[in-house]
Design an enzyme around this catalytic site. Structure first.
Site, PDB file in Angstrom:
ATOM      1  N   HIS A 107      -1.206   6.611   7.839  1.00  0.00           N
ATOM      2  CA  HIS A 107      -0.648   7.893   7.072  1.00  0.00           C
ATOM      3  C   HIS A 107      -1.324   9.267   7.013  1.00  0.00           C
ATOM      4  O   HIS A 107      -0.632  10.456   6.960  1.00  0.00           O
ATOM      5  CB  HIS A 107      -0.121   7.253   5.561  1.00  0.00           C
ATOM      6  CG  HIS A 107       0.803   6.507   6.427  1.00  0.00           C
ATOM      7  ND1 HIS A 107       2.121   7.181   6.584  1.00  0.00           N
ATOM      8  CD2 HIS A 107       1.160   4.857   5.845  1.00  0.00           C
ATOM      9  CE1 HIS A 107       3.416   5.595   6.245  1.00  0.00           C
ATOM     10  NE2 HIS A 107       2.719   4.858   5.693  1.00  0.00           N
ATOM     11  N   GLN A 143       2.944   9.854   1.896  1.00  0.00           N
ATOM     12  CA  GLN A 143       4.248   9.179   1.247  1.00  0.00           C
ATOM     13  C   GLN A 143       5.296   9.641   0.333  1.00  0.00           C
ATOM     14  O   GLN A 143       6.291   8.999   0.188  1.00  0.00           O
ATOM     15  CB  GLN A 143       4.204   7.754   1.188  1.00  0.00           C
ATOM     16  CG  GLN A 143       3.828   7.099   3.120  1.00  0.00           C
ATOM     17  CD  GLN A 143       3.672   5.885   2.600  1.00  0.00           C
ATOM     18  OE1 GLN A 143       2.519   5.101   2.154  1.00  0.00           O
ATOM     19  NE2 GLN A 143       4.792   4.577   2.796  1.00  0.00           N
ATOM     20  N   HIS A 153      -3.041   0.920   8.209  1.00  0.00           N
ATOM     21  CA  HIS A 153      -1.814   1.491   8.311  1.00  0.00           C
ATOM     22  C   HIS A 153      -2.210   2.768   7.403  1.00  0.00           C
ATOM     23  O   HIS A 153      -1.338   3.639   7.920  1.00  0.00           O
ATOM     24  CB  HIS A 153      -0.792   0.164   7.710  1.00  0.00           C
ATOM     25  CG  HIS A 153       0.623   0.876   7.516  1.00  0.00           C
ATOM     26  ND1 HIS A 153       1.588   0.577   7.970  1.00  0.00           N
ATOM     27  CD2 HIS A 153       0.811   1.734   6.672  1.00  0.00           C
ATOM     28  CE1 HIS A 153       2.888   0.524   8.010  1.00  0.00           C
ATOM     29  NE2 HIS A 153       2.260   2.172   6.569  1.00  0.00           N
ATOM     30  N   GLU A 154      -2.233   2.938   6.186  1.00  0.00           N
ATOM     31  CA  GLU A 154      -2.866   3.422   5.208  1.00  0.00           C
ATOM     32  C   GLU A 154      -3.342   4.205   5.334  1.00  0.00           C
ATOM     33  O   GLU A 154      -3.132   6.379   5.267  1.00  0.00           O
ATOM     34  CB  GLU A 154      -2.978   3.384   3.395  1.00  0.00           C
ATOM     35  CG  GLU A 154      -2.185   2.177   3.240  1.00  0.00           C
ATOM     36  CD  GLU A 154      -0.753   2.395   3.261  1.00  0.00           C
ATOM     37  OE1 GLU A 154       0.159   3.387   3.310  1.00  0.00           O
ATOM     38  OE2 GLU A 154       0.115   0.967   3.304  1.00  0.00           O
ATOM     39  N   CYS A 209       7.336  -0.610   5.973  1.00  0.00           N
ATOM     40  CA  CYS A 209       6.489   0.967   5.641  1.00  0.00           C
ATOM     41  C   CYS A 209       7.764   1.328   4.752  1.00  0.00           C
ATOM     42  O   CYS A 209       9.304   1.370   5.340  1.00  0.00           O
ATOM     43  CB  CYS A 209       6.042   1.788   6.975  1.00  0.00           C
ATOM     44  SG  CYS A 209       6.193   3.593   6.326  1.00  0.00           S
ATOM     45  N   LEU A 210       7.291   1.182   3.359  1.00  0.00           N
ATOM     46  CA  LEU A 210       8.540   1.820   2.554  1.00  0.00           C
ATOM     47  C   LEU A 210       8.868   3.072   2.918  1.00  0.00           C
ATOM     48  O   LEU A 210       9.653   4.012   2.808  1.00  0.00           O
ATOM     49  CB  LEU A 210       7.765   1.911   1.550  1.00  0.00           C
ATOM     50  CG  LEU A 210       6.800   1.517  -0.073  1.00  0.00           C
ATOM     51  CD1 LEU A 210       6.497   1.377  -0.831  1.00  0.00           C
ATOM     52  CD2 LEU A 210       8.470   0.105   0.124  1.00  0.00           C
ATOM     53  N   GLY A 224       0.991  -0.807  -0.385  1.00  0.00           N
ATOM     54  CA  GLY A 224      -0.500  -0.014  -0.371  1.00  0.00           C
ATOM     55  C   GLY A 224       0.840   1.258   0.154  1.00  0.00           C
ATOM     56  O   GLY A 224       2.420   1.417   0.099  1.00  0.00           O
TER      57      GLY A 224
END
Ligand code: CO
Length: 151
Positions: free
Chosen positions: A134, A51, A130-131, A88-89, A46
């Site tokens: 953000h 991000q 999670h997204e 996480c990226l 995701g």
């Protein structure tokens, strides 16, 4: 196709409350496509707009069952809780054990402005939560019960 730069923990945009999208114009549609390209390029499950440096309420998710694009996503229902490992990226090399709802139903708009609902558990449910975090300036390390840095 455009792969965008992924912002890393410590950058201000990742701690901000992202703003709702008011008008789904060509710029927003291009952003959705570029976010998907970026997620696939970096093998993410995701990605949220902050991000890639854009403080708007937009996420993309793909748990292997196909791309989901959500604008202004809101969790409208949830069931149970479970703990599993997340990464996480924006926080490369760090993993943590995070408690989430087992199943969530998320409502949002697709790129055509149509209201859609997505219900997910396991990886999909976790990625949605999670997204959406953000979009509220929350990183998984803010929620993690424990952190590991494998070497
Ligand atoms: Co993340």
């Amino acid at each position: 196709m455009a792969v965008l730069e992924i912002r890393k923990a410590g950058e201000k945009v990742l701690k901000e409350q992202a703003l709702p999208v008011e008008n789904i114009d060509r710029i927003i549609k291009k952003l959705l496509s570029d976010m998907a390209d970026t997620m696939y390029e970096y093998d993410g499950v995701g990605l949220a707009a902050p991000q890639v440096g854009v403080s708007l309420r937009i996420i993309v998710v793909d748990n292997g069952d196909g791309l989901i694009e959500l604008i202004n996503p809101v969790i409208v229902d949830s069931q149970g809780t479970e703990t599993a490992t997340e990464g996480c990226l924006s926080i490369p090399g760090i993993f943590g054990e995070v408690e989430r709802y087992s199943t969530v139903t998320v409502e949002g708009l697709n790129r055509n402005g149509k209201k859609i609902q997505v219900t997910g558990s396991e990886l999909l449910g976790r990625a949605l939560q999670h997204e959406i975090d953000h979009l509220n300036g929350i990183l998984f390390i803010d929620r993690a019960k424990s952190i590991t840095t494998p070497r």
